[in-house]
Scaffold this motif. Structure first.
Motif, mmCIF file in Angstrom:
data_model
loop_
_atom_site.group_PDB
_atom_site.id
_atom_site.type_symbol
_atom_site.label_atom_id
_atom_site.label_comp_id
_atom_site.label_asym_id
_atom_site.label_seq_id
_atom_site.Cartn_x
_atom_site.Cartn_y
_atom_site.Cartn_z
ATOM 1 N N LEU A 149 8.562 35.324 42.508
ATOM 2 C CA LEU A 149 9.984 35.614 42.310
ATOM 3 C C LEU A 149 10.714 34.502 41.577
ATOM 4 C CD1 LEU A 149 11.421 37.273 45.552
ATOM 5 C CD2 LEU A 149 11.494 38.164 43.232
ATOM 6 N N LEU A 150 10.246 33.267 41.698
ATOM 7 C CA LEU A 150 10.986 32.145 41.109
ATOM 8 C C LEU A 150 11.220 32.351 39.619
ATOM 9 C CD1 LEU A 150 10.694 28.427 41.890
ATOM 10 C CD2 LEU A 150 10.542 29.130 39.518
ATOM 11 N N SER A 151 10.213 32.862 38.910
ATOM 12 C CA SER A 151 10.348 33.041 37.460
ATOM 13 C C SER A 151 11.217 34.241 37.109
ATOM 14 C CB SER A 151 8.968 33.199 36.823
ATOM 15 O OG SER A 151 8.315 34.345 37.315
ATOM 16 N N LEU A 152 11.596 35.049 38.114
ATOM 17 C CA LEU A 152 12.408 36.240 37.850
ATOM 18 C C LEU A 152 13.866 36.070 38.276
ATOM 19 C CD1 LEU A 152 9.945 39.021 39.099
ATOM 20 C CD2 LEU A 152 10.153 38.045 36.816
ATOM 21 N N ILE A 153 14.133 35.097 39.133
ATOM 22 C CA ILE A 153 15.508 34.890 39.579
ATOM 23 C C ILE A 153 16.348 34.289 38.457
ATOM 24 C CG2 ILE A 153 16.949 33.610 41.212
ATOM 25 C CD1 ILE A 153 14.698 33.883 43.254
ATOM 26 N N SER A 154 15.748 33.417 37.664
ATOM 27 C CA SER A 154 16.453 32.819 36.521
ATOM 28 C C SER A 154 15.429 32.342 35.494
ATOM 29 C CB SER A 154 17.329 31.646 36.968
ATOM 30 O OG SER A 154 17.942 31.020 35.862
ATOM 31 N N LYS A 155 15.829 32.367 34.231
ATOM 32 C CA LYS A 155 14.958 31.858 33.167
ATOM 33 C C LYS A 155 15.349 30.455 32.739
ATOM 34 C CE LYS A 155 17.762 33.962 29.505
ATOM 35 N NZ LYS A 155 17.789 34.935 28.398
ATOM 36 N N GLU A 156 16.439 29.919 33.309
ATOM 37 C CA GLU A 156 16.917 28.594 32.939
ATOM 38 C C GLU A 156 16.083 27.516 33.641
ATOM 39 O OE1 GLU A 156 19.081 28.048 30.642
ATOM 40 O OE2 GLU A 156 19.450 30.185 30.354
ATOM 41 N N PRO A 157 15.563 26.517 32.898
ATOM 42 C CA PRO A 157 14.743 25.462 33.525
ATOM 43 C C PRO A 157 15.467 24.727 34.652
ATOM 44 C CG PRO A 157 14.528 25.390 31.135
ATOM 45 C CD PRO A 157 15.624 26.374 31.428
ATOM 46 N N ALA A 158 16.766 24.452 34.460
ATOM 47 C CA ALA A 158 17.500 23.727 35.498
ATOM 48 C C ALA A 158 17.638 24.572 36.763
ATOM 49 C CB ALA A 158 18.883 23.336 34.979
ATOM 50 N N ASP A 159 17.879 25.883 36.598
ATOM 51 C CA ASP A 159 17.972 26.770 37.766
ATOM 52 C C ASP A 159 16.633 26.827 38.496
ATOM 53 O OD1 ASP A 159 20.562 27.299 37.056
ATOM 54 O OD2 ASP A 159 20.138 29.231 36.121
ATOM 55 N N ARG A 160 15.556 26.893 37.737
ATOM 56 C CA ARG A 160 14.232 26.947 38.361
ATOM 57 C C ARG A 160 13.930 25.647 39.104
ATOM 58 N NH1 ARG A 160 10.195 29.933 33.973
ATOM 59 N NH2 ARG A 160 11.247 31.966 34.007
ATOM 60 N N ALA A 161 14.384 24.534 38.532
ATOM 61 C CA ALA A 161 14.183 23.255 39.227
ATOM 62 C C ALA A 161 14.944 23.244 40.548
ATOM 63 C CB ALA A 161 14.634 22.104 38.341
ATOM 64 N N SER A 162 16.156 23.819 40.544
ATOM 65 C CA SER A 162 16.936 23.892 41.779
ATOM 66 C C SER A 162 16.242 24.776 42.805
ATOM 67 C CB SER A 162 18.339 24.444 41.482
ATOM 68 O OG SER A 162 19.079 23.530 40.708
ATOM 69 N N LEU A 163 15.745 25.927 42.350
ATOM 70 C CA LEU A 163 15.043 26.829 43.263
ATOM 71 C C LEU A 163 13.806 26.152 43.850
ATOM 72 C CD1 LEU A 163 15.245 30.184 41.264
ATOM 73 C CD2 LEU A 163 16.419 29.658 43.399
ATOM 74 N N SER A 164 13.065 25.450 42.994
ATOM 75 C CA SER A 164 11.869 24.761 43.460
ATOM 76 C C SER A 164 12.228 23.687 44.478
ATOM 77 C CB SER A 164 11.126 24.132 42.279
ATOM 78 O OG SER A 164 9.959 23.478 42.700
ATOM 79 N N ALA A 165 13.316 22.949 44.204
ATOM 80 C CA ALA A 165 13.737 21.893 45.129
ATOM 81 C C ALA A 165 14.167 22.489 46.465
ATOM 82 C CB ALA A 165 14.876 21.084 44.511
ATOM 83 N N TRP A 166 14.924 23.572 46.409
ATOM 84 C CA TRP A 166 15.388 24.187 47.650
ATOM 85 C C TRP A 166 14.238 24.864 48.385
ATOM 86 C CZ3 TRP A 166 19.650 23.594 50.421
ATOM 87 C CH2 TRP A 166 20.736 22.962 49.808
ATOM 88 N N ARG A 167 13.251 25.352 47.637
ATOM 89 C CA ARG A 167 12.069 25.880 48.319
ATOM 90 C C ARG A 167 11.395 24.772 49.105
ATOM 91 N NH1 ARG A 167 6.826 29.420 46.189
ATOM 92 N NH2 ARG A 167 5.760 29.318 48.187
ATOM 93 N N SER A 168 11.346 23.580 48.513
ATOM 94 C CA SER A 168 10.763 22.447 49.230
ATOM 95 C C SER A 168 11.554 22.129 50.486
ATOM 96 C CB SER A 168 10.711 21.217 48.319
ATOM 97 O OG SER A 168 9.860 21.447 47.223
ATOM 98 N N VAL A 169 12.892 22.296 50.405
ATOM 99 C CA VAL A 169 13.725 22.078 51.595
ATOM 100 C C VAL A 169 13.368 23.088 52.678
ATOM 101 C CG1 VAL A 169 16.079 22.148 52.494
ATOM 102 C CG2 VAL A 169 15.619 21.046 50.300
ATOM 103 N N GLY A 170 13.249 24.374 52.271
ATOM 104 C CA GLY A 170 12.870 25.399 53.238
ATOM 105 C C GLY A 170 11.512 25.130 53.841
ATOM 106 N N SER A 171 10.580 24.717 52.983
ATOM 107 C CA SER A 171 9.238 24.396 53.456
ATOM 108 C C SER A 171 9.274 23.211 54.419
ATOM 109 C CB SER A 171 8.332 24.075 52.257
ATOM 110 O OG SER A 171 7.072 23.646 52.684
ATOM 111 N N MET A 172 10.083 22.224 54.073
ATOM 112 C CA MET A 172 10.155 21.014 54.876
ATOM 113 C C MET A 172 10.760 21.308 56.250
ATOM 114 S SD MET A 172 11.655 17.412 53.603
ATOM 115 C CE MET A 172 13.007 18.313 52.858
#
Length: 611
Positions: A149-172
């Motif tokens: 889903l990450l690649s479908l929520i947004s195509k902007e690199p900065a948005d994807r970086a935010s999603l990835s970072a927040w995923r790490s928060v959820g994982s943590m």
């Protein structure tokens, strides 16, 4: 003269009917990984449960490798099924699969911790394999589309970086909360593991995970166009070709190798760490608190991830993180090598050194983990850039398979090494006199020191694997990533006019054929009317001939039918009279529940209308 302030214009909440990317998307995506980890967090306890409670010991290592064969089939198979699924869904096919998988995970995790220590060995083997297969199937169904889903929520690199970072928060959070709380619940006073409490904890965490998934599904907005045309003329999906593409996808392979290293450190070493706190530090209850302190650098770095990715690039940051991880692993060797003096019952100084080494490792891991999922999103784009096909499900499922391979094989390798070091059945024997469980608190000091050394070795191996994967294999640096994104954007922009031109051609073809079709209809109409006129007299004559016979048959059957009705009427009235009170009572009982349901659903129905 005072200057008039220019009023701030708020950005519209919706653009072309699609909600703008916001912190809401980040919270939702983080909740998804929190849900995954509510089920996954106990996997690190699985090795302890099946060796210390169920008494499998070295056999567990073999069984864990066997069930990875199911992982080998399960992950790519489900990923390819998702990619090949061309059906229309109300929102998105990935969300639909996540919804189904999350339901199964409510009980799937608990299936891995059925506490039957007195069962015969063959039954324990069946319970372990069956429980793991059930859990793993539902976890994959939810986790593979979630990652895609990450690649479908947004195509902007900065948005994807935010999603990835927040995923790490959820994982943590999903790791830290159980990590801190569970040791106080699942260990007995003598340091041994309580199998019944582990089972109860798995059930509760499965329910919490389901709630997290529902929140994510409700608040996720898909913005990257992935619509498909049903029944279109398209080549048949080839899973073997997709796997070949994955192996040629250097960013995917590099990110996967790094992830395997990360999980060998997190899962493989976690087993040895738990035993170390039981046998070396003699305090398993504080293991979660120590691990929580080690997560502090990840929390501090996460808010800076978006800015640092934009400034330096994902690959560049992750390589620095890998180097820091290796340095932290080196610190863990100080006590086992004798540089820091320790002795049995006097390990407080080494505990401090251990925490410092974990902090440095965590800083390096935090830098990598906050961008790791964004790197896989870029790897999916890379697949489209080089082959023309995104294949999100297959690329991510293969990545997920190798991650899970490390998560499973890591603890198996750790136990396989610990057995010759002294990790053997040693607790109180059963009535037959056999030793069927393990209590690390009873290990000798020599065995405890060897297991403490194994922890440092596993962390070092994990760091080296990360550095090789990110520094030597993964080749999407900041400059190359920009080139790829620009070219993909240009392709998509060029494809849009082509689709519009094709639609115009179809409309013109229809317009050209319409007059000919109308002319053909006009020519055939007189002939059709003439044929109807010729057949009408014959049809009327046939009806007139059959009518007397039909009337005679009705007249003969009417008396018998009236007699049957007269005979059955009293019985029918009696049955109705008997059932009427019960029916009225049922209606009276259900009416309050129905009114309450209507009252509860009314606000929910008004809310979408208000939005």
């Amino acid at each position: 003269m005072k200057k008039e302030k220019t009023p701030k214009v708020k950005a519209p909440k919706y653009v072309d009917g699609v909600r703008r990317f916001s912190i809401r998307d980040c919270f939702a995506y983080a909740a998804g990984d929190l849900g995954c980890n509510m089920s996954f967090a106990l996997k690190g306890t699985m090795a302890l449960f099946w060796t210390q409670v169920m008494g499998l010991s070295a056999l567990y290592s073999l069984l864990l490798v066997v069930v990875q064969v199911w992982d080998a089939i399960n992950d790519p198979l489900i990923g390819s099924i998702i990619d090949a699924d061309r059906r229309k869904y109300k929102r998105n096919k990935f969300l639909q699969y996540i919804s189904f998988g999350s339901i199964g995970l409510i009980v799937g995790g608990a299936c891995c911790f059925l506490p039957f220590p007195s069962a015969p060995m063959w039954a324990k083997v069946i319970i372990f394999i069956a429980g793991y297969v059930i859990w793993d199937a539902f976890y994959t169904i939810a986790n593979v589309p979630y990652g895609s889903l990450l690649s479908l929520i947004s195509k902007e690199p900065a948005d994807r970086a935010s999603l990835s970072a927040w995923r790490s928060v959820g994982s943590m959070i999903g790791n830290m909360v159980p990590m801190v709380i569970l040791p106080f619940l699942i260990y007995n006073e003598d340091g041994s593991l309580n199998g019944n409490m582990v089972f109860v904890a798995a059930l509760v965490m499965g329910l919490i995970g389901f709630i997290c998934f529902r929140f994510m599904i409700k608040n996720t907005e898909v913005r990257v166009d992935t619509e498909v045309t049903l029944n279109e003329d398209r080549p048949k999906f080839n899973v073997f070709k997709a796997m070949g593409n994955f192996m040629q996808n250097r960013p995917a392979v590099g990110a996967t190798l790094a992830a395997m290293g990360m999980f060998i450190g997190m899962q493989g070493a976690a087993t040895a760490v738990a035993v170390t706190f039981q046998s070396y530090f003699k305090n398993p209850q504080i293991s979660g608190i120590v691990s929580m302190f080690a997560m502090i650098p990840i929390l501090l770095f996460t808010p800076l991830a978006r800015w640092m990715v934009t400034k330096f690039g994902k690959k560049e940051l992750s390589v620095v993180g890998s180097i820091l991880y290796i340095i932290g692993a080196g610190i863990l060797f100080l006590a086992p090598l004798g540089i820091i003096p320790v002795s049995e019952g006097n390990t407080n100084l080494d505990l401090l050194i251990y925490v410092i080494g974990q902090l440095v490792c965590s800083l390096g891991l935090g830098i990598y983990s906050t961008v790791s999922w964004a790197m896989m999103g870029d790897a999916i784009d890379y697949n489209e850039w080089k082959t023309g096909n995104r294949e999100e499900g297959t690329v991510y499922s293969l990545h997920s398979f190798f991650r899970k391979l490390a998560q499973g094989v890591g603890p198996a390798v750790a136990i396989a090494i610990m057995v010759p070091l002294g990790y053997v059945n040693n607790a109180d024997p059963d009535p037959s006199g056999a030793f069927t469980s393990i209590n690390p608190a009873l290990f000798s000091w020599d065995v405890a020191v060897k297991i403490r050394m194994l922890v440092a070795i596993l962390y070092l191996v994990a760091g080296i694997m990360q550095l090789i994967g990110l520094g030597l294999v993964y080749d999407l640096d900041k400059k190359t990533l920009k080139k790829m994104n620009d070219e993909l954007e240009a392709r998509r922009a060029a494809a849009a006019p082509a689709a519009a031109e094709e639609a115009v051609v179809v409309e013109e073809a229809v317009a050209e054929e319409a007059p000919a079709a109308e002319e053909a209809v006009a020519e055939e109409a007189p002939a059709a009317e003439e044929a109807v006129a010729e057949e009408a007299p014959a049809a009327e004559e046939a009806v007139a001939e059959e009518a007397p016979a039909a009337e005679e048959a009705v007249a003969e059957e009417a008396p018998a039918a009236e007699e049957a009705v007269a005979e059955e009427a009293p019985a029918a009235e009696e049955a109705v009279a008997e059932e009427a009170p019960a029916a009225e009572e049922a209606v009276a009982e259900e009416a309050p529940a129905a009114e309450e349901a209507v009252a509860e659903e009314a606000p929910a129905a008004e809310e979408p209308a208000a939005e």
